[in-house]
Motif scaffolding. Sequence first.
Motif: not given
Length: 480
Positions: A224-235
């Motif tokens: 498997a290869l990670q091709i995109g990420t999205a993070h909720h950074l909060g505060q």
Amino acid sequence: MKISREKWSSNFSEWFDWVISQAEIYDYGRYPVKGSGVWMPYGFKIRQNVTNLIRKLLDDTGHEEVLFPLLIPEGLLKKEGEHIKGFEKEVFWVTHGGEEELEEKFALRPTSEVAITLMESLWIKGYTQLPRKFYQIVSVFRYETKATRPMIRVRELTTFKEAHTVHETFEDAAKQVDEAVEIYSRFFDILGIPYLISRRPEWDKFAGAEYTIALDTIMPDGRALQIGTAHHLGQHFTKAMDYKVQRADGSHVHPHQTSYGISDRVIATLISINGDDHGPILPPVVAPFEAVIIPIPGKTDEDTEKINRYAGEIESTLKTNGIRVTLDASEDKTPGEKYYIWELKGVPIRIEVGTRELNAGTVFLKRRDTLEGKAVKKDDLIKEFRNLEDQISADLRKRAWEQFRERVKRFQNLDEAKKFLDNRGGIAEVPWCGQDSCGLKIEEEVQARVLGAPLKPEPSGNCVVCGKPSTNILRIAKTY
Ligand code: ZN
């Protein structure tokens, strides 16, 4: 680096090295900095087409492009402790300016959260200015200690497309993460790259994030290869830097943020997913050339000259209609040698013109994916060409998804999942009770990585570790 022709399905790693060097996409391992590659002209064009595509998707959804300095002062980078801890061992430091030692050293940006937060705090003071969405396309640097791999695990990620957003509330930021995942899904759909969307486990989320959503694909070798990420950074960052905005009621709060990114792995995937033993098959939407015209010499010089003129006419007809095309009129190679090269470069359509085509007023179109060909009338060329391109794009997408689905399998016990993963089967899904301890145990037992769980829970059977009823499944894979 090996340069012999390699098999796509059984010898993927060598195949990949063979393709990127022989198709003149990416020169890796010869520039004297470990983990850095050179984009060659043909590869640069692929990269540019891919970049333009994501740029348009971001622009169309209210993202504004910016460009931040490469250097981040140590003091600034260390503002958010948890975050820097996640990157500490991977930071490249600039310690000298000329002969002088710098009073404060600078990091070569490993990622941009703190740098962007600093400027946001100067630009955005109140709720009326929110939300705000920025992105930049830049190099980021990571001192990778694991074995590096061209485009996949490098020390300079040359085309990091990173977005950073600011919001008034947690919910607004959560919605933004959803939008990011939607944008990335659309992007990979256009490229015909299959993926699974997973919420990364607690122990593997981005350093300094509330949660991380990732898109993973499967390479031909079953990893498997990670091709995109999205993070909720909060505060996390706004609190660490004590950055507040004014709300409608006059109170001041730390805003919420998100960040998301895509790297050059997109191109590694693009080249690899749709491959065969002849090389990659590029989807028309990002191929540097949608077609190559190859004239086949006639019996006499006079015939050949006529054929070349005819080929030139075909070229200008296509160009006039906005089609990216190249005419390979080089005289030092036979048509067979040219076929070999352009197949290796993954050009989706080959146009052959010889005596027969000249006399009949036709051209011969050959598909790169199926290697099937057909003659079409010159007058119908544009229509036929567009139809064929649509067909190729649709078939590539279908083929990629079929292969992908076959490699995602569900198991009710760990032994079977382990066997599947050890054989480089792809991604295994197993029932899970939802506890981190069981997830970590799974990782340990199968010697693979937990990618995470689907966003919409899919309980099925009992947890493979503790036997309690599952609340979801966990996805596991061998990764790069
Ligand atoms: Zn459990």
